[in-house]
Scaffold this motif. Structure first.
Motif, short mmCIF file in Angstrom:
data_model
loop_
_atom_site.label_atom_id
_atom_site.label_comp_id
_atom_site.label_asym_id
_atom_site.label_seq_id
_atom_site.Cartn_x
_atom_site.Cartn_y
_atom_site.Cartn_z
N ALA A 174 0.18 -0.49 12.54
CA ALA A 174 0.23 0.68 11.66
C ALA A 174 1.39 1.58 12.06
CB ALA A 174 -1.09 1.45 11.74
N GLU A 175 1.74 1.58 13.37
CA GLU A 175 2.81 2.46 13.85
C GLU A 175 3.36 1.93 15.17
OE1 GLU A 175 3.42 7.20 14.79
OE2 GLU A 175 1.51 6.29 15.34
N VAL A 182 6.64 -8.00 15.48
CA VAL A 182 5.59 -7.19 14.86
C VAL A 182 6.16 -6.50 13.63
CG1 VAL A 182 3.96 -5.28 15.21
CG2 VAL A 182 4.53 -6.80 17.12
N SER A 183 5.45 -6.61 12.50
CA SER A 183 5.85 -5.93 11.27
C SER A 183 5.19 -4.57 11.21
CB SER A 183 5.43 -6.76 10.04
OG SER A 183 6.14 -7.96 10.00
N VAL A 184 5.90 -3.60 10.63
CA VAL A 184 5.38 -2.25 10.48
C VAL A 184 5.99 -1.65 9.21
CG1 VAL A 184 7.16 -1.24 11.97
CG2 VAL A 184 5.00 -0.03 11.65
N ALA A 185 5.18 -0.92 8.44
CA ALA A 185 5.68 -0.28 7.22
C ALA A 185 6.43 0.99 7.59
CB ALA A 185 4.52 0.06 6.28
N GLY A 186 7.66 1.09 7.14
CA GLY A 186 8.50 2.25 7.44
C GLY A 186 9.28 2.04 8.72
N GLU A 217 0.81 -1.22 0.00
CA GLU A 217 0.00 0.00 0.00
C GLU A 217 0.84 1.27 0.00
OE1 GLU A 217 -2.95 -0.04 3.08
OE2 GLU A 217 -3.61 -2.06 2.55
N THR A 218 1.92 1.29 0.79
CA THR A 218 2.68 2.52 0.97
C THR A 218 3.98 2.55 0.17
OG1 THR A 218 3.91 1.67 2.87
CG2 THR A 218 1.81 2.77 3.32
N GLY A 219 4.49 1.37 -0.22
CA GLY A 219 5.77 1.31 -0.91
C GLY A 219 6.97 1.43 0.03
#
Length: 116
Positions: free
Chosen positions: A98-99, A60-64, A37-39
């Motif tokens: 998400a964060e 835990v996985s998190v984008a960024g 979704e975010t790249g």
């Protein structure tokens, strides 16, 4: 499978047990996993979830990259979900947020007065 939301307010504390590291998508090439979704690069953080007299460490996985999150630091987690999975007879639960952010800034030597 359905993602199951986790109410992090029920925990008495959440601490970074393993610092953030980028997740690898392909071990042969070293290619990093990217959020669709975010790249952004997906990071994995080991979190110690404490509730009363018990504690569990989950990855835990998190984008960024979770900026400022360090080993032993208390953290806040937004929108934590657990997703059961099964693949070729193996099974488990994947956690994603998400964060993940520090609850307070890490202590620095800046700002200390003379004689301290």
């Amino acid at each position: 499978m359905a993602s199951l939301p986790i109410d992090t307010a029920k925990y008495t504390g959440i601490i970074c047990a393993v610092p953030p590291t980028p997740r690898v998508a392909n071990r042969e090439t070293g290619q990093l996993r990217v959020d669709r979704e975010t790249g952004k690069t997906v990071y994995q953080v080991g979190l110690c979830l404490m509730a009363g007299a018990s504690a569990d460490v989950v990855n835990v996985s998190v984008a960024g990259e979770p900026a400022g999150v360090q080993l032993g630091m208390s953290v806040a987690v937004r929108d934590l979900v657990a997703t059961p999975w099964e693949n070729d007879g193996r099974h488990g639960v994947a956690f994603r947020a998400a964060e993940i952010r520090p609850l307070s800034a890490p202590a620095t030597s800046a700002g200390k007065g003379a004689g301290q």
